[in-house]
Design a protein around this motif. Structure first.
Motif, PDB file in Angstrom:
ATOM      1  N   PHE A  46     -13.208   1.441  -6.088  1.00  0.00           N
ATOM      2  CA  PHE A  46     -14.000   0.622  -4.740  1.00  0.00           C
ATOM      3  C   PHE A  46     -13.940  -0.867  -5.200  1.00  0.00           C
ATOM      4  O   PHE A  46     -14.474  -1.138  -6.308  1.00  0.00           O
ATOM      5  N   TYR A 101     -19.834   8.915  -1.295  1.00  0.00           N
ATOM      6  CA  TYR A 101     -19.075  10.071  -1.410  1.00  0.00           C
ATOM      7  C   TYR A 101     -19.382  11.147  -0.877  1.00  0.00           C
ATOM      8  O   TYR A 101     -18.600  12.027  -0.632  1.00  0.00           O
ATOM      9  N   SER A 120      -9.000  14.832  -7.800  1.00  0.00           N
ATOM     10  CA  SER A 120      -8.338  15.738  -8.639  1.00  0.00           C
ATOM     11  C   SER A 120      -9.261  16.927  -9.424  1.00  0.00           C
ATOM     12  O   SER A 120     -10.152  16.254  -9.791  1.00  0.00           O
ATOM     13  N   SER A 166     -16.700  16.132 -17.255  1.00  0.00           N
ATOM     14  CA  SER A 166     -16.441  15.753 -15.840  1.00  0.00           C
ATOM     15  C   SER A 166     -15.346  16.995 -15.439  1.00  0.00           C
ATOM     16  O   SER A 166     -14.514  17.491 -16.046  1.00  0.00           O
ATOM     17  N   LEU A 167     -15.749  17.569 -14.099  1.00  0.00           N
ATOM     18  CA  LEU A 167     -14.532  18.496 -13.675  1.00  0.00           C
ATOM     19  C   LEU A 167     -13.752  17.792 -12.573  1.00  0.00           C
ATOM     20  O   LEU A 167     -12.806  18.560 -12.273  1.00  0.00           O
ATOM     21  N   THR A 168     -14.092  16.710 -12.228  1.00  0.00           N
ATOM     22  CA  THR A 168     -13.028  16.146 -10.843  1.00  0.00           C
ATOM     23  C   THR A 168     -12.969  14.547 -11.393  1.00  0.00           C
ATOM     24  O   THR A 168     -13.851  14.118 -12.014  1.00  0.00           O
ATOM     25  N   SER A 169     -11.896  13.979 -10.754  1.00  0.00           N
ATOM     26  CA  SER A 169     -11.853  12.593 -11.006  1.00  0.00           C
ATOM     27  C   SER A 169     -10.965  12.066  -9.794  1.00  0.00           C
ATOM     28  O   SER A 169     -10.339  12.849  -8.955  1.00  0.00           O
ATOM     29  N   ILE A 170     -11.074  10.855  -9.366  1.00  0.00           N
ATOM     30  CA  ILE A 170     -10.514  10.322  -8.250  1.00  0.00           C
ATOM     31  C   ILE A 170      -9.217   9.965  -8.551  1.00  0.00           C
ATOM     32  O   ILE A 170      -8.926   8.941  -9.352  1.00  0.00           O
ATOM     33  N   ALA A 171      -8.324  10.559  -7.897  1.00  0.00           N
ATOM     34  CA  ALA A 171      -6.856   9.971  -8.011  1.00  0.00           C
ATOM     35  C   ALA A 171      -6.531   8.812  -7.280  1.00  0.00           C
ATOM     36  O   ALA A 171      -5.859   7.915  -7.752  1.00  0.00           O
ATOM     37  N   SER A 172      -7.191   8.835  -6.179  1.00  0.00           N
ATOM     38  CA  SER A 172      -6.810   7.555  -5.081  1.00  0.00           C
ATOM     39  C   SER A 172      -7.673   7.368  -4.166  1.00  0.00           C
ATOM     40  O   SER A 172      -8.252   8.507  -3.480  1.00  0.00           O
ATOM     41  N   PHE A 173      -7.852   6.368  -3.436  1.00  0.00           N
ATOM     42  CA  PHE A 173      -8.358   6.121  -2.033  1.00  0.00           C
ATOM     43  C   PHE A 173      -7.397   5.659  -1.196  1.00  0.00           C
ATOM     44  O   PHE A 173      -6.372   5.220  -1.574  1.00  0.00           O
ATOM     45  N   GLU A 174      -7.773   6.214   0.025  1.00  0.00           N
ATOM     46  CA  GLU A 174      -6.981   5.737   1.061  1.00  0.00           C
ATOM     47  C   GLU A 174      -7.695   5.217   2.159  1.00  0.00           C
ATOM     48  O   GLU A 174      -9.032   5.778   2.563  1.00  0.00           O
ATOM     49  N   LEU A 175      -7.169   4.277   2.945  1.00  0.00           N
ATOM     50  CA  LEU A 175      -8.005   3.642   4.349  1.00  0.00           C
ATOM     51  C   LEU A 175      -7.390   4.521   5.401  1.00  0.00           C
ATOM     52  O   LEU A 175      -6.177   4.790   5.538  1.00  0.00           O
ATOM     53  N   PHE A 205     -10.497   7.774   2.798  1.00  0.00           N
ATOM     54  CA  PHE A 205     -10.465   9.057   2.386  1.00  0.00           C
ATOM     55  C   PHE A 205     -10.297   9.013   0.656  1.00  0.00           C
ATOM     56  O   PHE A 205      -9.709   7.721   0.133  1.00  0.00           O
ATOM     57  N   PHE A 256     -10.461  -1.249  -1.608  1.00  0.00           N
ATOM     58  CA  PHE A 256     -10.125  -0.821  -2.938  1.00  0.00           C
ATOM     59  C   PHE A 256      -9.292  -1.639  -3.578  1.00  0.00           C
ATOM     60  O   PHE A 256      -8.392  -2.384  -3.289  1.00  0.00           O
TER      61      PHE A 256
END
Lengths: 321, 247
Positions: B26, B122, A144, B209-218, A140, B19
């Motif tokens: 990644f 993605y 943001s 850029s309109l979005t960014s990745i805050a974090s990933f989770e498994l 997942f 990650f």
């Protein structure tokens, strides 16, 4: 803040995925002390009032017959105009066929950050963060959105269809400019008499372990009894034992039913990528080393040809048939 | 006809997903990278088939990323593109990537722009639609068939529970999926030829850029499979009804 949810419909009825998107938009409105309205394009479906059950009281309709045919550019233009008229800052779609075609266009048009395939409500404790499935179901990501306007498309069968109101949604027709479409829909060919895989709550699926297309009776019989859709693994579709639209997996369809019942499928990583968001996974396989057992909730290590007739009998008894 | 095929670099389908950097990146070290299968098997191979049917067709490839993407771009050239353009930029989000491609495509005179239906990392299905809006072009997504008939394009796309046949004029943007073509393997002649095909590197334009990745989770680990004896399959039905409550 104001939320607008795009409601997709066909054959005079609102699509199930759009009811889920409506419930998501209503829950988001409740969470953020704002309101959520719907937008419906083309000849309106007969069941608009039902949106009230999902927490949406008002549906703006653009009932121009030219919108009865889908074109991503025209739909994008019309939804953008409606969003502006109703001053919406968040637009919600279902991440279904039309949602996937329009939401990214609208994102670019409005410079509204898009999370495609959301599986949960936004976390607004620190910014505006939406969770989605990535790496084909293997992880997942929390995305943001930094832009003022935002677009969220909700993955079918991931949020749940929650009812929260009464069947009292009203419609208000809005007149906006409908540009001429540059694509023309020539034919629509729906698969008749089957439950669409993307909408099914239960899916019964077969793999190479079934040895040949003549043995698919056990798959279809169980599916009929459970009101389920049928699916298959890639090798099965590749040798044409089953039609290509039934192929689930990395390069086929990704699904998230409540129950995925896999018969004679070993569970290669590419297959799992398409089904691992299923809530309950059942695996029937005679090879105890089949990797699918590691991803399953329930399993039987046994010969499908011996086990399945007994399962079908037990389901018949359960269903009173 | 001039075709632009957008290709993305993704981890191999069997790559271990993990990650680093506090779950914000990644873990790409030691991972085998491939051309995103939807871009390669369906968009690129269908473009090559169109070229085989009409030798006057020119195929350009475009990729947004660093020099470490060059091996997969060369592989795509080995399959059959004529030349490639790499926008030397770090991927931030799909809007930024689409803006980079749009900047190259807007004066390129392309009749057809093809992408895969999504990337396998993605899973956004976003580039084709964003690009279409930035270029003000019609867009047909999730196409399973594409044929040319004179100046018209006939595209069959997947819809919920069926298929739809659309007719469009060029220029057009199409995202491609299974059904469009069959996977090919580059031959020796293609691999040798790819070494001398042009791979042009251009610098990125300024784009938001309109979005960014805050974090990933498994995903949480499964509790483990509950096995039912093959001699009592009816017990499985009871469990599904009474315990899992799914039937």
């Amino acid at each position: 803040m104001s939320i607008l949810v795009y409601i997709d419909h066909s054959d005079g009825h609102i699509k199930k995925q759009s009811l889920e998107a409506a419930a998501y938009a209503a829950a988001l409105a409740a969470q953020s002390n704002s309101k959520a309205d719907a937008v419906i394009l083309g000849t309106p479906p007969t069941d608009v009032a039902v949106l009230g059950n999902y927490g949406i009281q008002k549906a703006y309709t653009v009932s121009d017959a030219a919108l009865d045919s889908f074109d991503s550019q025209v739909y994008c233009s019309v939804i953008a105009q409606v969003a502006e008229k109703v001053a919406a800052d968040i637009i919600v779609f279902s991440n279904n066929a039309n949602g996937k075609a329009v939401a990214p266009r609208l994102s670019a048009k409005l410079k509204a950050g898009l999370v495609a395939g959301a599986i949960a409500l936004p976390d607004t404790s620190n910014g505006f963060v939406v969770k989605k499935s990535v790496f084909s179901g293997k992880a997942f990501a929390n995305i943001s959105i930094s832009s003022a306007k935002k677009i969220i498309s909700v993955n079918p069968n991931s949020f749940g269809i929650k009812t929260s109101g009464t069947e009292n949604a009203v419609t208000e027709n809005i007149t906006v400019a409908v540009p001429a479409a540059k694509t023309k829909v020539d034919a629509v060919n729906k698969i008749k008499g089957e439950i669409p895989l993307s909408e099914a709550e239960i899916v019964v699926s077969g793999g190479r372990g079934l040895k040949g297309p003549e043995n698919w009776g056990m798959v279809t019989e169980l599916a009929d009894l459970l009101g389920a859709a049928t699916a298959c693994s890639r090798p099965v579709a590749d040798v044409n034992w089953r039609p290509h639209h039934e192929h689930v997996g990395q390069t086929g369809l990704a699904i998230a039913p409540n129950l995925y019942f896999a018969i004679g499928i070993s569970g290669a990583i590419q297959h799992l990528a398409g089904v691992n968001r299923s809530k309950t996974i059942v695996v029937i396989n005679k090879d105890p080393e089949a990797p699918f057992f590691k991803a399953a909730d329930y399993g039987i290590v046994g010969d499908a040809f011996e086990v399945m007739p007994k399962i079908i009998e037990a389901v018949k008894k359960l269903k009173g048939k | 006809m001039k075709i632009l095929v957008c290709i993305s670099k993704t981890p191999d389908t069997t790559a271990k997903i993990a990650f680093t950097d506090n779950n914000t990146k990644f873990a790409g070290d030691g991972v085998q990278w491939i051309i995103n299968p939807y871009d390669e098997w369906y968009a690129l191979v269908r473009a090559i088939e169109l070229k085989e049917a009409d030798a006057g067709t020119i195929i350009h490839l475009i990729n947004v990323g660093g020099a470490d993407n060059d091996p997969i771009i060369r592989k795509a050239l080995a399959l059959g593109g004529d030349e490639a353009i790499r926008v030397n930029s770090v991927n931030t989000d799909s809007y930024n990537v689409a803006s980079q491609i749009a900047a190259v495509a807007k004066d390129g005179g392309y009749h057809l722009v093809m992408t895969g239906k999504e990337t396998i990392d993605y899973n956004g299905s976003s580039i084709g639609g964003m690009l279409a809006e930035l270029l003000d072009l019609p867009y047909i997504s999730h196409a399973i068939k594409l044929d040319l008939s004179g100046s018209e394009v006939i595209v069959v796309r997947e819809i919920d529970g069926g298929e739809e046949t659309d007719k469009a004029a060029l220029p057009l943007i199409v995202s491609c999926q299974k059904g469009m073509a069959e996977q090919r393997i580059p031959n020796m002649k293609g691999i040798m030829g790819a070494r001398t095909k042009p791979l042009k590197v251009v610098e990125p334009v300024d784009a938001e850029s309109l979005t960014s990745i805050a974090s990933f989770e498994l995903p949480p680990a499964k509790a483990g499979v509950k096995l039912v004896s093959p001699d009592q399959p009816e017990e499985l039905v009871r469990l599904l009804h009474e315990e899992a409550r799914v039937i």
